[in-house]
Design an enzyme around this catalytic site. Structure first.
Site, PDB file in Angstrom:
ATOM      1  N   ILE A  19      -2.562  12.738   2.086  1.00 60.46           N
ATOM      2  CA  ILE A  19      -2.960  12.674   0.679  1.00 60.46           C
ATOM      3  C   ILE A  19      -4.231  13.491   0.454  1.00 60.46           C
ATOM      4  CG2 ILE A  19      -3.909  11.105  -1.073  1.00 60.46           C
ATOM      5  CD1 ILE A  19      -1.925   8.955   0.061  1.00 60.46           C
ATOM      6  N   LEU A  61     -16.559   9.145  10.071  1.00 61.37           N
ATOM      7  CA  LEU A  61     -17.313   8.427   9.035  1.00 61.37           C
ATOM      8  C   LEU A  61     -17.632   6.984   9.422  1.00 61.37           C
ATOM      9  CD1 LEU A  61     -15.187   9.853   6.106  1.00 61.37           C
ATOM     10  CD2 LEU A  61     -17.517  10.517   6.705  1.00 61.37           C
ATOM     11  N   ASN A  91      -4.362   2.403   8.493  1.00 71.34           N
ATOM     12  CA  ASN A  91      -3.748   1.071   8.551  1.00 71.34           C
ATOM     13  C   ASN A  91      -3.616   0.691  10.015  1.00 71.34           C
ATOM     14  OD1 ASN A  91      -2.307  -1.264   8.311  1.00 71.34           O
ATOM     15  ND2 ASN A  91      -0.849  -0.474   6.818  1.00 71.34           N
ATOM     16  N   LYS A 139      -1.628  -0.403  -2.312  1.00 73.47           N
ATOM     17  CA  LYS A 139      -0.958  -1.530  -2.981  1.00 73.47           C
ATOM     18  C   LYS A 139      -0.985  -2.786  -2.110  1.00 73.47           C
ATOM     19  CE  LYS A 139       3.086  -1.810  -0.611  1.00 73.47           C
ATOM     20  NZ  LYS A 139       3.766  -2.962  -0.041  1.00 73.47           N
ATOM     21  N   GLN A 145       0.617  -7.469   3.190  1.00 68.73           N
ATOM     22  CA  GLN A 145       1.565  -6.716   4.015  1.00 68.73           C
ATOM     23  C   GLN A 145       1.990  -7.533   5.229  1.00 68.73           C
ATOM     24  OE1 GLN A 145       0.337  -2.960   6.108  1.00 68.73           O
ATOM     25  NE2 GLN A 145       2.079  -2.125   4.967  1.00 68.73           N
ATOM     26  N   TYR A 151      -7.296  -4.017   7.225  1.00 72.48           N
ATOM     27  CA  TYR A 151      -6.963  -2.953   6.266  1.00 72.48           C
ATOM     28  C   TYR A 151      -6.844  -3.514   4.849  1.00 72.48           C
ATOM     29  CZ  TYR A 151      -4.081   0.873   4.248  1.00 72.48           C
ATOM     30  OH  TYR A 151      -3.569   1.895   3.466  1.00 72.48           O
ATOM     31  N   ALA A 182       1.402   3.522  -2.911  1.00 72.11           N
ATOM     32  CA  ALA A 182       2.168   2.477  -2.223  1.00 72.11           C
ATOM     33  C   ALA A 182       2.850   3.062  -0.988  1.00 72.11           C
ATOM     34  CB  ALA A 182       3.184   1.851  -3.168  1.00 72.11           C
ATOM     35  N   VAL A 184       3.805   6.698   0.523  1.00 66.97           N
ATOM     36  CA  VAL A 184       3.642   8.148   0.361  1.00 66.97           C
ATOM     37  C   VAL A 184       3.946   8.835   1.688  1.00 66.97           C
ATOM     38  CG1 VAL A 184       2.090   9.987  -0.411  1.00 66.97           C
ATOM     39  CG2 VAL A 184       1.734   7.654  -1.227  1.00 66.97           C
ATOM     40  N   THR A 186       3.278  10.820   4.434  1.00 70.38           N
ATOM     41  CA  THR A 186       2.125  11.467   5.088  1.00 70.38           C
ATOM     42  C   THR A 186       2.195  11.190   6.596  1.00 70.38           C
ATOM     43  OG1 THR A 186       0.737   9.486   5.014  1.00 70.38           O
ATOM     44  CG2 THR A 186       0.669  10.921   3.063  1.00 70.38           C
TER      45      THR A 186
HETATM   46  P1  NAP Z   1      -3.400  10.273   7.007  1.00 73.25           P
HETATM   47  O1  NAP Z   1      -2.132  11.044   6.869  1.00 73.25           O
HETATM   48  O2  NAP Z   1      -3.651   9.553   8.292  1.00 73.25           O
HETATM   49  O3  NAP Z   1      -4.657  11.194   6.685  1.00 73.25           O
HETATM   50  C1  NAP Z   1      -5.939  10.599   6.665  1.00 73.25           C
HETATM   51  C2  NAP Z   1      -6.959  11.574   7.221  1.00 73.25           C
HETATM   52  O4  NAP Z   1      -8.236  10.877   7.227  1.00 73.25           O
HETATM   53  C3  NAP Z   1      -6.667  11.959   8.674  1.00 73.25           C
HETATM   54  O5  NAP Z   1      -6.940  13.333   8.878  1.00 73.25           O
HETATM   55  C4  NAP Z   1      -7.650  11.066   9.449  1.00 73.25           C
HETATM   56  O6  NAP Z   1      -8.017  11.617  10.697  1.00 73.25           O
HETATM   57  C5  NAP Z   1      -8.818  11.029   8.507  1.00 73.25           C
HETATM   58  N1  NAP Z   1      -9.701   9.887   8.791  1.00 73.25           N
HETATM   59  C6  NAP Z   1      -9.357   8.586   8.889  1.00 73.25           C
HETATM   60  N2  NAP Z   1     -10.437   7.844   9.185  1.00 73.25           N
HETATM   61  C7  NAP Z   1     -11.492   8.704   9.299  1.00 73.25           C
HETATM   62  C8  NAP Z   1     -12.866   8.556   9.603  1.00 73.25           C
HETATM   63  N3  NAP Z   1     -13.392   7.359   9.917  1.00 73.25           N
HETATM   64  N4  NAP Z   1     -13.656   9.651   9.617  1.00 73.25           N
HETATM   65  C9  NAP Z   1     -13.146  10.876   9.324  1.00 73.25           C
HETATM   66  N5  NAP Z   1     -11.853  11.087   9.038  1.00 73.25           N
HETATM   67  C10 NAP Z   1     -11.017  10.010   9.032  1.00 73.25           C
HETATM   68  O7  NAP Z   1      -3.469   9.172   5.821  1.00 73.25           O
HETATM   69  P2  NAP Z   1      -2.828   9.188   4.350  1.00 73.25           P
HETATM   70  O8  NAP Z   1      -1.509   8.537   4.392  1.00 73.25           O
HETATM   71  O9  NAP Z   1      -2.989  10.523   3.743  1.00 73.25           O
HETATM   72  O10 NAP Z   1      -3.813   8.127   3.658  1.00 73.25           O
HETATM   73  C11 NAP Z   1      -4.920   8.526   2.863  1.00 73.25           C
HETATM   74  C12 NAP Z   1      -5.415   7.314   2.099  1.00 73.25           C
HETATM   75  O11 NAP Z   1      -4.330   6.782   1.313  1.00 73.25           O
HETATM   76  C13 NAP Z   1      -5.893   6.180   2.998  1.00 73.25           C
HETATM   77  O12 NAP Z   1      -7.027   5.562   2.421  1.00 73.25           O
HETATM   78  C14 NAP Z   1      -4.722   5.211   2.986  1.00 73.25           C
HETATM   79  O13 NAP Z   1      -5.124   3.884   3.195  1.00 73.25           O
HETATM   80  C15 NAP Z   1      -4.206   5.402   1.574  1.00 73.25           C
HETATM   81  N6  NAP Z   1      -2.799   4.985   1.413  1.00 73.25           N
HETATM   82  C16 NAP Z   1      -1.782   5.712   1.964  1.00 73.25           C
HETATM   83  C17 NAP Z   1      -0.485   5.268   1.779  1.00 73.25           C
HETATM   84  C18 NAP Z   1       0.702   6.010   2.326  1.00 73.25           C
HETATM   85  O14 NAP Z   1       1.835   5.591   2.084  1.00 73.25           O
HETATM   86  N7  NAP Z   1       0.533   7.109   3.025  1.00 73.25           N
HETATM   87  C19 NAP Z   1      -0.219   4.086   1.075  1.00 73.25           C
HETATM   88  C20 NAP Z   1      -1.296   3.379   0.536  1.00 73.25           C
HETATM   89  C21 NAP Z   1      -2.582   3.839   0.713  1.00 73.25           C
HETATM   90  P3  NAP Z   1      -7.198  11.137  12.018  1.00 73.25           P
HETATM   91  O15 NAP Z   1      -5.739  11.381  11.735  1.00 73.25           O
HETATM   92  O16 NAP Z   1      -7.764  11.985  13.102  1.00 73.25           O
HETATM   93  O17 NAP Z   1      -7.503   9.676  12.173  1.00 73.25           O
END
Ligand code: NAP
Length: 256
Positions: A19, A61, A91, A139, A145, A151, A182, A184, A186
């Site tokens: 995202i 972070l 998560n 969500k 969950q 989380y 909800a 996505v 990724t």
């Molecule tokens: P993702 O594909 O794992 O991408 C997240 C990025 O953030 C990764 O590059 C990760 O690095 C980096 N990251 C995580 N923790 C970090 C930290 N402490 N310091 C620096 N970088 C960090 O995740 P995403 O699915 O895009 O999710 C993005 C946001 O959307 C999150 O807040 C997630 O909770 C929320 N979300 C996603 C979904 C979904 O369905 N995908 C649903 C609800 C909410 P690493 O991979 O190296 O850890």
């Protein structure tokens, strides 16, 4: 519609993947100067992928000190901060039974600690520009969950902080909103799916229950909402939780 983001400086945490990456790509297309803060090991200030105007800042972070340093580095590079998108999260499945108190606290820190740290250290700079903040939630904070206490608690706190900061920052005419995904597609979602014995079957089951078009949300669709909320096109929108989820969280569950 011109979002008036040209030459605005925007920080996107977790902007290297998923995202966050979609947000970075859209904002750079809109002419913003984007600081991508992520763990991914790339030399500082290089341009990943097609981010013509995005600059990479490596940071984990997990500590306030790291957040303070990366904000200082970004200000040294760009001289201003117009918007902050708190997006990084994981998560990590720290539940009631499968988890320890120490892991629960670590999960809270990893998922909401840096939302506070980054906002705290960006604030003096954001105040100078009447800046905006968008927090990415989940969500799961309103549905639960199971097996994800850390989380889910963190994501609940993110919604509460969105309202709290919207009020605290009213005197500066700064706006704070949340975008809530909800399901996505990724890298994070794919690794969650792999935890099931039949990931394709799980994906089919979830997709079937998403009312609008029976499909996962695309990262671009989250990015569109974020770009609108940080732009002055949403100039009277603050303290809101915007669900971008094809109706998954709220629409009648009897429909299929
Ligand atoms: P993702 O594909 O794992 O991408 C997240 C990025 O953030 C990764 O590059 C990760 O690095 C980096 N990251 C995580 N923790 C970090 C930290 N402490 N310091 C620096 N970088 C960090 O995740 P995403 O699915 O895009 O999710 C993005 C946001 O959307 C999150 O807040 C997630 O909770 C929320 N979300 C996603 C979904 C979904 O369905 N995908 C649903 C609800 C909410 P690493 O991979 O190296 O850890």
């Amino acid at each position: 519609m011109d979002l008036h983001l040209k030459n605005k400086t925007v920080i996107v945490t977790g902007g290297a993947r998923g995202i966050g990456k979609a947000i970075v790509e859209l904002l750079t297309e809109e002419g913003a100067r984007v600081a991508i803060v992520d763990k991914l090991t790339l030399p500082n200030k290089t341009l990943p992928d097609r981010n013509a105007k995005g600059y990479y800042f490596t940071a984990d972070l997990g500590t306030a000190e790291a957040c303070q340093q990366v904000v200082a580095d970004i200000v040294a590079e760009f001289g201003q901060i117009d918007a902050l998108v708190n997006n990084a999260g994981v998560n990590d499945k720290i539940g009631l039974e499968k988890g320890t108190p120490e892991q629960f606290i670590a999960s809270i820190n990893n998922n909401v600690g840096h939302y506070y740290f980054m906002t705290h250290y960006c604030l003096p700079h954001l105040k100078e520009r009447r800046g905006t903040i968008v927090n990415i939630g989940s969500k799961t904070s309103v549905t639960g969950q199971g097996g994800s206490s850390g989380y889910v608690a963190a994501k609940g706190a993110i919604l509460a902080l969105t309202r709290e900061w919207a009020i605290e920052l009213l005197p500066y005419a700064m706006r704070v909103n949340a975008v809530i995904p909800a399901e996505v597609s990724t890298p994070l979602y794919e690794s969650w799916l792999k935890g099931f014995s039949d990931p394709q079957e799980k994906l089919r089951q979830v997709s079937k229950k998403i009312p609008l078009e029976h499909r996962l949300t695309k990262p671009d669709e989250i990015a569109n909402a974020v770009a609108f909320l940080i732009s002055d096109r949403s100039s009277h929108t603050t303290g809101q939780w915007i669900f971008v989820d094809g109706g998954y969280t709220h629409l009648d569950r009897s429909i299929s």
